[in-house]
Design an enzyme around this catalytic site. Structure first.
Site, PDB file in Angstrom:
ATOM      1  N   CYS A   2      -3.451   6.366 -15.507  1.00  0.00           N
ATOM      2  CA  CYS A   2      -3.274   7.815 -15.574  1.00  0.00           C
ATOM      3  C   CYS A   2      -4.598   8.481 -15.953  1.00  0.00           C
ATOM      4  CB  CYS A   2      -2.241   8.163 -16.623  1.00  0.00           C
ATOM      5  SG  CYS A   2      -0.708   7.273 -16.429  1.00  0.00           S
ATOM      6  N   ARG A  27      -8.591   7.760  -9.686  1.00  0.00           N
ATOM      7  CA  ARG A  27      -7.918   6.736 -10.497  1.00  0.00           C
ATOM      8  C   ARG A  27      -6.544   6.384  -9.954  1.00  0.00           C
ATOM      9  NH1 ARG A  27      -9.987   6.532 -15.850  1.00  0.00           N
ATOM     10  NH2 ARG A  27      -7.953   6.154 -16.783  1.00  0.00           N
ATOM     11  N   TRP A  75       0.264   7.796 -13.199  1.00  0.00           N
ATOM     12  CA  TRP A  75       0.451   6.664 -12.305  1.00  0.00           C
ATOM     13  C   TRP A  75       1.608   5.890 -12.908  1.00  0.00           C
ATOM     14  CZ3 TRP A  75      -0.105   1.254 -11.721  1.00  0.00           C
ATOM     15  CH2 TRP A  75      -0.223   0.828 -10.395  1.00  0.00           C
ATOM     16  N   ASN A 101      -1.783   8.039 -21.641  1.00  0.00           N
ATOM     17  CA  ASN A 101      -2.172   7.005 -20.678  1.00  0.00           C
ATOM     18  C   ASN A 101      -2.043   5.675 -21.407  1.00  0.00           C
ATOM     19  OD1 ASN A 101      -3.457   5.277 -18.890  1.00  0.00           O
ATOM     20  ND2 ASN A 101      -5.508   6.002 -19.384  1.00  0.00           N
ATOM     21  N   GLY A 102      -1.310   4.730 -20.777  1.00  0.00           N
ATOM     22  CA  GLY A 102      -1.133   3.428 -21.410  1.00  0.00           C
ATOM     23  C   GLY A 102       0.325   3.022 -21.362  1.00  0.00           C
ATOM     24  N   GLU A 483      -8.354 -18.234  -2.075  1.00  0.00           N
ATOM     25  CA  GLU A 483      -8.646 -16.854  -2.470  1.00  0.00           C
ATOM     26  C   GLU A 483     -10.166 -16.611  -2.491  1.00  0.00           C
ATOM     27  OE1 GLU A 483      -7.062 -14.246  -2.548  1.00  0.00           O
ATOM     28  OE2 GLU A 483      -8.146 -12.874  -3.859  1.00  0.00           O
ATOM     29  N   LYS A 487     -11.944 -13.738  -0.220  1.00  0.00           N
ATOM     30  CA  LYS A 487     -12.802 -12.680  -0.795  1.00  0.00           C
ATOM     31  C   LYS A 487     -14.117 -12.627  -0.041  1.00  0.00           C
ATOM     32  CE  LYS A 487     -10.582 -10.984  -2.482  1.00  0.00           C
ATOM     33  NZ  LYS A 487      -9.384 -10.505  -2.507  1.00  0.00           N
ATOM     34  N   GLU A 490     -13.704 -11.331   3.582  1.00  0.00           N
ATOM     35  CA  GLU A 490     -13.318  -9.911   3.617  1.00  0.00           C
ATOM     36  C   GLU A 490     -14.526  -8.988   3.453  1.00  0.00           C
ATOM     37  OE1 GLU A 490      -9.010  -8.999   1.655  1.00  0.00           O
ATOM     38  OE2 GLU A 490     -10.436  -9.964   0.316  1.00  0.00           O
ATOM     39  N   HIS A 506     -10.245 -34.849   8.384  1.00  0.00           N
ATOM     40  CA  HIS A 506      -9.398 -34.829   9.577  1.00  0.00           C
ATOM     41  C   HIS A 506      -9.819 -33.726  10.542  1.00  0.00           C
ATOM     42  CE1 HIS A 506      -6.886 -37.915   7.887  1.00  0.00           C
ATOM     43  NE2 HIS A 506      -6.807 -37.217   6.754  1.00  0.00           N
ATOM     44  N   LYS A 605      -6.309  -1.122   2.687  1.00  0.00           N
ATOM     45  CA  LYS A 605      -5.802  -1.504   1.359  1.00  0.00           C
ATOM     46  C   LYS A 605      -4.313  -1.812   1.435  1.00  0.00           C
ATOM     47  CE  LYS A 605      -6.119  -2.026  -3.078  1.00  0.00           C
ATOM     48  NZ  LYS A 605      -6.658  -3.348  -3.404  1.00  0.00           N
TER      49      LYS A 605
HETATM   50  C1  G6P Z   1      -4.291  -6.137   2.573  1.00  0.00           C
HETATM   51  C2  G6P Z   1      -5.279  -6.045   1.418  1.00  0.00           C
HETATM   52  C3  G6P Z   1      -5.270  -7.350   0.619  1.00  0.00           C
HETATM   53  C4  G6P Z   1      -3.867  -7.661   0.146  1.00  0.00           C
HETATM   54  C5  G6P Z   1      -2.865  -7.673   1.312  1.00  0.00           C
HETATM   55  C6  G6P Z   1      -1.445  -7.690   0.813  1.00  0.00           C
HETATM   56  O1  G6P Z   1      -4.742  -7.064   3.504  1.00  0.00           O
HETATM   57  O2  G6P Z   1      -6.577  -5.786   1.891  1.00  0.00           O
HETATM   58  O3  G6P Z   1      -6.139  -7.242  -0.496  1.00  0.00           O
HETATM   59  O4  G6P Z   1      -3.848  -8.903  -0.501  1.00  0.00           O
HETATM   60  O5  G6P Z   1      -2.999  -6.486   2.091  1.00  0.00           O
HETATM   61  O6  G6P Z   1      -1.180  -6.463   0.195  1.00  0.00           O
HETATM   62  P1  G6P Z   1      -0.103  -6.231  -0.924  1.00  0.00           P
HETATM   63  O7  G6P Z   1      -0.242  -4.765  -1.254  1.00  0.00           O
HETATM   64  O8  G6P Z   1       1.236  -6.534  -0.312  1.00  0.00           O
HETATM   65  O9  G6P Z   1      -0.403  -7.118  -2.065  1.00  0.00           O
END
Ligand code: G6P
Length: 610
Positions: A2, A27, A75, A101-102, A483, A487, A490, A506, A605
Site C-alpha cells: 500500500c 507500488r 493493495w 500499510n502492512g 528457475e 530467469k 527471460e 542422454h 507479467k
Molecule cells: C508470466 C510471468 C512469469 C510467471 C508466469 C506465471 O510468464 O512473466 O514470471 O511465473 O507468468 O504467472 P503467475 O501470475 O500465474 O504466477
C-alpha cells in the site's frame, strides 16, 4: 504494497494527497482514499479501482477543504478490494481516522476483544482493528501519543500508520514497524509518505523512521518518539535522486529492488503462520483428519510458479510422504488427469489471473476436486474461485520476471509440507522443531547472501557474450536449476537449459564445447558425490563450471572453476538461498548486455490469454 501520504501545512491538503498518491501508483493498488480535516469534521472519500475515480469523486480534491489530511492506496491483503475495505478507516464516532500499510497478524484476537467491548466492524480489514483500538486507548488515556504507544504494544505484525484525531486538529500522528514510512519537512508544511517519490515535488529533506518509532507532525514542527513516549533525536537526509530513481527506492531496476525485498516477502509469508512453535494455516480450511485422508496432491501452475511446484514435490514427498504430481497448467487442462478419491489440487499463481492456471482450476473443480490457491494478488480470479486460498505476502511485483513472489511461494510450500508432515505423522516432533528453527532463520540468511553481489556481478560480466548456458542439479537442485535457467533466458535472451544432472549424458552433453558455461547447483549433501561426477563429465568436454554449493563443501570447489557458497540450511529449504545468486547472475548478465531488465521483450507479467 500500500501507499501512504499525509500532509499538514498552509495549502489545501486534498490535491497534495492525490498528487502524492499518484506518485505511489507504481507500488500497485486496487483502491484509494483520503481523509481531510476541515477544522470541524473529518471528511473522507474512498473508492475501489483507479485513483482517477477518486480524483473525479472529489473534483481533484477541490471538494474536500482543509489543510491537514491523510491518503492511501490499498493493495488488498485482508478483505477483497472494495469501497468499504479501502482506507482510511474510522473509529465509531468518526473522531479518529487511520491509514495503514502492512499486516496486523493478531487482528482476529484483537477484534474479538474489541467486539466484547461493543465495537462494531464495518470492513473485513485488519486495519479497522487499529481505528477501534486507538479509540479504546484514547478513551482511557485521553492522550493520542499514549494511546498510540499502547496500540503499538498490543499489535503484532507490520505497520506504517498515518492517524488524525479530531480533538487535535493541527497534528498528524505516524508510526512504523517493518513497513516503510518517511517524514518530509519543508517551510510550507510537513509530510508523511511510504516512499520518497510521493513528496519529492515539495521537499527533499526527509527523515527515515526506524522501527517502533512515532512521528508527531504539526505545520511547523516534526517530533519523534519511542514507544515509551521518550523523545528521539533525528536528523534529516537530503535526497538528490530524480523521481525515476526514487520510485525504485534508489535501485537501478525494479527487478533488483524486488530481489532485495525477498527476505521481507519470505518473513511476511512465514511469520503470521508460525505461532508458539506450531504452524497454523487457518485459511487451509482442513482439519488434521482431512489432511491425513488425502491420497494425492496435484500441483498446477505456469512459469516460475510451476518451478515452485517441482520443488514442492520433493518436499511434500520427503516430509509428508504424500504422492505429488506437478503439471504445467497448459498441459494439465487437456490431459484428462486421474484424480484419487481424496485428491487436493493446488494452483499456484502470483497474479491469480494466468489464463491456463485459471482454466486448470475450473477443470479441477468441475471434476469435484477441492482446490487450494497459493496466490499473491488478493481478490484475483484464482483467489476467488479456489475453495481455499493461502496468500503469499510478497506485495506487488512490478518487474516482469518474478523473484520475490517465487520466494514467497516456496515459503508457503514449506509451511504446507511441514503442516502435512506433522498431521500425517510422517515428521517426528524433534525433526519438525529443527526444521522450524531453520525456516525462521531463512530471511536473515537471504539477507547475508544479498550482501555479496559484487562477486556475482564480476562473474556475470565474463559471460555477456555467451550463446548457451546450462544449469544442472539433482533433486531439489534440479528444481532450482530450472528457475535459474528461466530467469537467465527471460531477461538476458541467452539460450539456456536446465538439466537433471544425471540425464545430461542422454543427449544434452553433446552441446558442451570448449568454454561452455555450466552452472552446477549442489546443495544436497547426499548427492554431492554424484554431482562431483557430473561436473567432471562436463569439464572433460571443455565446460567451464560455476558451482553453487553450501558453505564448507570444499570437495565441489576442487573440481569446479568458480564456486559460490550459500549458508547451510535444512536441505529442503536450500532452494530459497541458492536461487538468490542465480537471480543476481541473470540480472547482471541482462544489465551488462544493455537490455530492458524490467520489461523483457515478448513477455508479459500476467498472461491472461491461452
Ligand atoms: C508470466 C510471468 C512469469 C510467471 C508466469 C506465471 O510468464 O512473466 O514470471 O511465473 O507468468 O504467472 P503467475 O501470475 O500465474 O504466477
Amino acid at each position: 504494497m500500500c501507499g501512504i501520504v499525509g500532509y499538514i501545512g498552509g495549502e489545501q491538503a486534498a490535491p497534495i494527497l492525490l498528487n502524492g498518491l499518484t506518485k505511489l501508483e507504481y507500488r500497485g493498488y486496487d483502491s484509494a482514499g483520503i481523509a481531510v480535516f476541515d477544522g470541524r469534521e473529518i471528511r473522507m472519500e474512498k473508492v475501489s479501482g483507479r485513483l482517477q475515480r477518486l480524483k473525479e469523486a472529489t473534483g481533484n480534491g477541490a471538494a474536500l477543504p482543509g489543510t491537514i489530511g491523510i491518503g492511501h492506496t490499498r493493495w488488498a491483503t485482508h478483505g477483497s478490494p472494495s469501497d468499504t475495505n479501502a482506507h482510511p478507516h474510522f473509529n465509531k464516532d468518526r473522531s479518529i481516522v487511520v491509514v495503514h500499510n502492512g499486516i496486523i497478524e493478531n487482528y482476529v484476537r484483537l477484534k474479538q476483544h474489541l467486539e466484547k467491548h461493543g465495537y462494531e466492524f464495518v470492513s473485513e480489514t485488519d486495519t479497522e482493528v487499529l481505528a477501534h483500538l486507538l479509540d479504546y486507548y484514547y478513551g482511557r488515556t485521553k492522550n493520542p501519543l499514549s494511546a498510540l504507544c499502547r496500540v503499538m504494544q498490543k499489535v503484532e505484525g507490520s505497520y506504517a500508520l498515518g492517524i488524525l484525531f479530531k480533538d487535535y486538529p493541527d497534528t498528524i500522528y505516524a508510526a512504523r514497524k517493518d513497513s516503510p514510512l518517511i517524514v518530509g519537512s519543508s517551510r510550507d508544511g510537513n509530510f508523511i509518505a511510504s516512499d520518497v517519490p510521493a513528496i519529492l515535488q515539495y521537499t527533499r529533506d526527509v527523515f527515515y523512521m526506524e522501527n517502533e518509532e512515532i512521528a508527531v507532525l504539526t505545520r511547523d514542527v516534526v517530533s519523534f518518539y519511542s514507544m515509551d513516549e521518550e523523545p528521539v533525536e533525528k536528523s534529516p537526509v537530503h535526497i538528490d535522486w530524480d523521481v525515476n530513481a526514487a520510485e525504485k527506492g534508489g535501485y537501478e531496476h525494479f527487478l533488483l529492488k524486488e530481489i532485495y525485498e525477498q527476505p521481507r516477502a519470505v518473513r511476511d509469508t512465514l511469520s503470521p503462520r508460525i505461532r508458539g512453535g506450531q504452524i497454523v494455516i487457518e485459511e487451509l480450511g482442513m482439519s488434521d483428519e482431512e489432511i491425513r485422508s488425502i491420497d494425492k496432491i496435484m500441483i498446477v501452475a505456469c512459469g516460475s510458479a510451476y518451478h515452485t511446484g517441482v520443488m514442492a514435490k520433493y518436499i511434500f514427498e520427503g516430509v509428508a510422504r504424500v504422492p505429488v504430481e506437478v503439471d504445467l497448467a497448459s498441459e494439465y487442462r487437456y490431459r484428462d488427469p486421474i484424480f484419487g478419491a481424496r485428491t487436493l489440487v493446488i494452483v499456484v499463481s502470483q497474479s491469480g489471473e494466468t489464463a491456463d492456471s485459471l482454466a486448470a482450476l475450473r477443470e479441477s473443480r468441475a471434476h469435484g476436486q477441492k482446490v487450494l490457491g497459493i496466490v499473491n494478488v488478493v481478490g484475483s480470479s484464482i483467489a476467488r474461485e479456489a475453495d481455499n486460498v493461502m496468500y503469499t505476502w510478497a506485495g506487488p511485483e512490478i518487474s516482469v520476471a518474478t523473484t520475490k513472489a517465487y520466494s514467497a511461494q516456496l515459503a508457503a510450500f514449506y509451511l504446507l509440507a511441514m503442516k502435512f508432515g506433522q498431521a500425517r505423522g510422517a515428521l517426528e516432533d524433534s525433526v519438525f522443531s529443527e526444521m522450524l528453527a531453520s525456516l525462521e532463520k531463512l530471511p536473515d540468511q537471504m539477507e547475508e547472501i544479498l550482501k555479496n553481489r559484487e562477486s556475482i556481478q564480476r562473474f556475470a560480466n565474463r559471460y555477456l557474450a555467451a550463446e548457451h548456458i546450462f544449469f544442472i542439479g539433482r533433486g531439489i537442485d534440479y528444481a532450482i536449476s530450472m528457475e535459474g535457467s528461466l530467469k537467465l533466458k527471460e531477461i538476458s535472451y541467452i539460450h539456456s537449459e536446465a538439466y537433471a544432472a544425471g540425464e545430461l549424458k542422454h543427449g544434452t552433453i553433446s552441446l558442451i564445447e570448449e568454454g561452455t558455461l555450466v552452472v552446477a547447483v549442489a546443495t544436497q549433501e547426499k548427492l554431492y558425490l554424484k554431482m562431483t561426477s557430473n561436473i567432471e563429465e562436463v569439464k572433460t568436454r571443455g565446460a567451464f563450471v560455476m558451482a553453487l554449493t553450501n558453505e564448507g563443501n570444499k570437495d565441489i570447489e576442487k573440481v569446479s572453476d568458480f564456486t559460490l557458497y550459500v549458508p547451510e540450511t535444512n536441505r529442503y529449504f536450500a532452494g530459497s538461498l541458492a536461487i538468490i545468486p542465480l537471480q543476481l547472475f541473470a540480472y547482471y548478465v541482462s544489465l551488462g548486455r544493455g537490455l530492458d531488465v524490467d520489461k523483457p521483450r515478448n513477455l508479459a507479467k500476467s498472461v491472461t490469454v491461452e
